[in-house]
Every structure is written in structure tokens, then in C-alpha cells.
Design a protein around this motif. Sequence first.
Motif, PDB file in Angstrom:
ATOM      1  N   ASN A  95       0.819  -1.215   0.000  1.00 15.25           N
ATOM      2  CA  ASN A  95       0.000   0.000   0.000  1.00 15.25           C
ATOM      3  C   ASN A  95       0.851   1.263   0.000  1.00 15.25           C
ATOM      4  O   ASN A  95       0.503   2.244  -0.670  1.00 15.25           O
ATOM      5  N   ILE A  96       1.957   1.266   0.713  1.00 20.50           N
ATOM      6  CA  ILE A  96       2.852   2.422   0.702  1.00 20.50           C
ATOM      7  C   ILE A  96       3.433   2.618  -0.696  1.00 20.50           C
ATOM      8  O   ILE A  96       3.492   3.747  -1.219  1.00 20.50           O
ATOM      9  N   THR A  97       3.845   1.518  -1.321  1.00 22.95           N
ATOM     10  CA  THR A  97       4.386   1.597  -2.679  1.00 22.95           C
ATOM     11  C   THR A  97       3.310   2.046  -3.662  1.00 22.95           C
ATOM     12  O   THR A  97       3.588   2.818  -4.589  1.00 22.95           O
ATOM     13  N   PHE A  98       2.077   1.581  -3.445  1.00 26.31           N
ATOM     14  CA  PHE A  98       0.959   1.960  -4.316  1.00 26.31           C
ATOM     15  C   PHE A  98       0.738   3.471  -4.279  1.00 26.31           C
ATOM     16  O   PHE A  98       0.372   4.088  -5.286  1.00 26.31           O
ATOM     17  N   GLN A  99       0.954   4.095  -3.116  1.00 26.02           N
ATOM     18  CA  GLN A  99       0.811   5.543  -3.027  1.00 26.02           C
ATOM     19  C   GLN A  99       1.805   6.239  -3.961  1.00 26.02           C
ATOM     20  O   GLN A  99       1.463   7.198  -4.663  1.00 26.02           O
ATOM     21  N   HIS A 100       3.046   5.765  -3.973  1.00 22.78           N
ATOM     22  CA  HIS A 100       4.054   6.332  -4.875  1.00 22.78           C
ATOM     23  C   HIS A 100       3.681   6.078  -6.332  1.00 22.78           C
ATOM     24  O   HIS A 100       3.896   6.944  -7.193  1.00 22.78           O
ATOM     25  N   VAL A 101       3.133   4.898  -6.602  1.00 22.01           N
ATOM     26  CA  VAL A 101       2.720   4.560  -7.963  1.00 22.01           C
ATOM     27  C   VAL A 101       1.617   5.499  -8.432  1.00 22.01           C
ATOM     28  O   VAL A 101       1.618   5.970  -9.579  1.00 22.01           O
ATOM     29  N   ARG A 102       0.659   5.785  -7.569  1.00 23.45           N
ATOM     30  CA  ARG A 102      -0.432   6.700  -7.927  1.00 23.45           C
ATOM     31  C   ARG A 102       0.109   8.066  -8.345  1.00 23.45           C
ATOM     32  O   ARG A 102      -0.312   8.641  -9.360  1.00 23.45           O
ATOM     33  N   HIS A 103       1.039   8.584  -7.570  1.00 21.98           N
ATOM     34  CA  HIS A 103       1.593   9.906  -7.887  1.00 21.98           C
ATOM     35  C   HIS A 103       2.433   9.860  -9.163  1.00 21.98           C
ATOM     36  O   HIS A 103       2.419  10.811  -9.955  1.00 21.98           O
ATOM     37  N   ALA A 104       3.161   8.768  -9.370  1.00 20.49           N
ATOM     38  CA  ALA A 104       3.941   8.637 -10.604  1.00 20.49           C
ATOM     39  C   ALA A 104       3.014   8.624 -11.821  1.00 20.49           C
ATOM     40  O   ALA A 104       3.292   9.277 -12.838  1.00 20.49           O
ATOM     41  N   CYS A 105       1.906   7.904 -11.715  1.00 17.37           N
ATOM     42  CA  CYS A 105       0.930   7.864 -12.810  1.00 17.37           C
ATOM     43  C   CYS A 105       0.303   9.244 -13.036  1.00 17.37           C
ATOM     44  O   CYS A 105       0.040   9.635 -14.182  1.00 17.37           O
ATOM     45  N   LEU A 106       0.077   9.973 -11.948  1.00 14.84           N
ATOM     46  CA  LEU A 106      -0.468  11.321 -12.067  1.00 14.84           C
ATOM     47  C   LEU A 106       0.487  12.211 -12.861  1.00 14.84           C
ATOM     48  O   LEU A 106       0.069  12.932 -13.777  1.00 14.84           O
ATOM     49  N   TYR A 107       1.777  12.155 -12.537  1.00 17.44           N
ATOM     50  CA  TYR A 107       2.757  12.981 -13.244  1.00 17.44           C
ATOM     51  C   TYR A 107       2.847  12.586 -14.717  1.00 17.44           C
ATOM     52  O   TYR A 107       3.027  13.448 -15.584  1.00 17.44           O
ATOM     53  N   LEU A 108       2.729  11.295 -14.989  1.00 16.08           N
ATOM     54  CA  LEU A 108       2.783  10.840 -16.382  1.00 16.08           C
ATOM     55  C   LEU A 108       1.577  11.335 -17.170  1.00 16.08           C
ATOM     56  O   LEU A 108       1.696  11.703 -18.347  1.00 16.08           O
ATOM     57  N   GLU A 109       0.412  11.333 -16.538  1.00 17.22           N
ATOM     58  CA  GLU A 109      -0.787  11.833 -17.224  1.00 17.22           C
ATOM     59  C   GLU A 109      -0.733  13.348 -17.387  1.00 17.22           C
ATOM     60  O   GLU A 109      -1.211  13.890 -18.398  1.00 17.22           O
ATOM     61  N   LEU A 110      -0.150  14.061 -16.429  1.00 13.63           N
ATOM     62  CA  LEU A 110       0.041  15.503 -16.571  1.00 13.63           C
ATOM     63  C   LEU A 110       1.039  15.799 -17.694  1.00 13.63           C
ATOM     64  O   LEU A 110       0.890  16.780 -18.433  1.00 13.63           O
ATOM     65  N   ALA A 111       2.047  14.937 -17.813  1.00 16.20           N
ATOM     66  CA  ALA A 111       3.010  15.082 -18.912  1.00 16.20           C
ATOM     67  C   ALA A 111       2.321  14.860 -20.252  1.00 16.20           C
ATOM     68  O   ALA A 111       2.571  15.594 -21.223  1.00 16.20           O
ATOM     69  N   THR A 112       1.455  13.879 -20.323  1.00 14.99           N
ATOM     70  CA  THR A 112       0.712  13.609 -21.556  1.00 14.99           C
ATOM     71  C   THR A 112      -0.187  14.781 -21.930  1.00 14.99           C
ATOM     72  O   THR A 112      -0.261  15.179 -23.103  1.00 14.99           O
ATOM     73  N   ALA A 113      -0.865  15.339 -20.934  1.00 14.19           N
ATOM     74  CA  ALA A 113      -1.742  16.493 -21.185  1.00 14.19           C
ATOM     75  C   ALA A 113      -0.930  17.692 -21.664  1.00 14.19           C
ATOM     76  O   ALA A 113      -1.350  18.420 -22.583  1.00 14.19           O
ATOM     77  N   ALA A 114       0.246  17.899 -21.057  1.00  6.98           N
ATOM     78  CA  ALA A 114       1.096  19.023 -21.471  1.00  6.98           C
ATOM     79  C   ALA A 114       1.608  18.826 -22.890  1.00  6.98           C
ATOM     80  O   ALA A 114       1.719  19.784 -23.662  1.00  6.98           O
TER      81      ALA A 114
END
Length: 246
Positions: A95-114
Motif C-alpha cells: 500500500n505504501i508503494t501503491f501511493q508512490h505509484v499513484r503519484h507517478a501515474c499522475l505525473y505521467l498523465e500531466l506530462a501527456t496532457a502538457a
Amino acid sequence: MTKIKVPLFSPTQYATHMNESIGNTTARVAIGRNHRTLWNCFFEPLLEHDEYIKLLEDIRAVTSDPALQGKLMDNWENEVYECNEEINGLNEEINITFQHVRHACLYLELATAAEKDKDHNRTWAFNNEASLMVGKIAEKSETILNKITADSNAKQNSKNGKGRIKSFLPAKEEAARLLDEMKPEGGWLTVVSAASALEEPLGSFIDANRIGGIKSSNIRNLLEKKWIPKDMLVNSAWQKNKRLQK
């Protein structure tokens, strides 16, 4: 004479190829590479496929609205993924690792939008931040998977051990019977003499009944060092049939 292997490329050619390969990587390819790494090292071995799809859908719904994005990130703090692993402390690690994964995916989707908005500096900034996290996530995921593998091997070894104990039972019963049947007048003098006397008939019994896991060359040592002095069934027969000390 040692044959010298001629390199396929000269150092200059190799450096040129490496520079071109890295330098020509598009943002889309780099983002996709990070997504594949997250899938291969975390989602595919540790979570359900639907969790990956759901996470990306949740993120894509908020990338254009910082208020919704903040609310989603706040919700993540209270979400707990129910894992199937029974290893002590491992659910918390996932679950702790999943939290980091969620944020990494968020940054990747923000990169895609940019990237869609042709804001290339912002694209690479978000992707670089995600890349730093992805490297750490891959290391942590490997640690978790190693623990799962070690636990699985330990359980299998325990299962195999229990299987061997069960398969040895007929041989132990025969050893107990032989200690009673072959008892010399006055009783068995020593464990060594008993083990020596039982070696041949017990070996024949084991061979005839195809009892695996016991080598014929090891029967005497097994009787002398383990079964007669330590096994409850065999030792009980020994105690009943040994010579009493005066």
C-alpha cells in the motif's frame, strides 16, 4: 592462442548510435516507457489489472482541474488496497508503494496532457519527476516480490517436509515392530547394536514398499542417530525392549 573478438561497432560508432537513440527519444515514447515499467514491475505481479485501468481513468478525469486533482490526491491518503498476501507487514509495504505509484501515474498523465498542449518543457518536467519515482518503485517492488517468493518457497518446503514425515511412517512402524520381534534375550543392549540388527530387514521392507526419501546406505545411521533415540514411535518400542540396567 586466444582469439580476439572484433567489436561489431567502433567506440565512435557506438557513442554516435547511443547519442542518437537517446537524443531522438520523443516525450510520448519516454512516457510510455515509464508506464510499461510500472505495469511490469508493480501492477502485473502485485495488483489486479482493473486497478491500473481505474487509476488512469480517475487521473484523466481531473488533470485539467487542480481542485479535483487535489481532492483525488486527498482521497488516495485514505484508500487501502486489500491484498491477498498473508506475509507479516507485506500488505502495508504494498500500500505504501501503491501511493508512490499513484503519484507517478499522475505525473505521467500531466506530462501527456502538457504534450497535447505542445508545452514541451512542462511535458519533460513532469515525465522526469515520474522517472525518478519509477526507479525507486521498481526497486521496492523487487524487494516485495522477493519476500513473496521466499515465503512461497518456505511454505513449499514445509509442505514437502510434512509429506516426507507422512511417507516415513510405515518404515517407523516397521522399525518399532522389529525392535519388539527381534529383541534378544534380556533386551537390546545398546542403540548401536539395535540399529545394526535392524538395518538389513528394515532396508528390505523399505525397498519392497518403495518408500522414498530414505537411502539404504543411510538406514543404520538414521536408526542410530534419529529414530531410536528421538522419534516418539520408535523410541517407545526401544524403551520397552531395551535391557534394563541393574
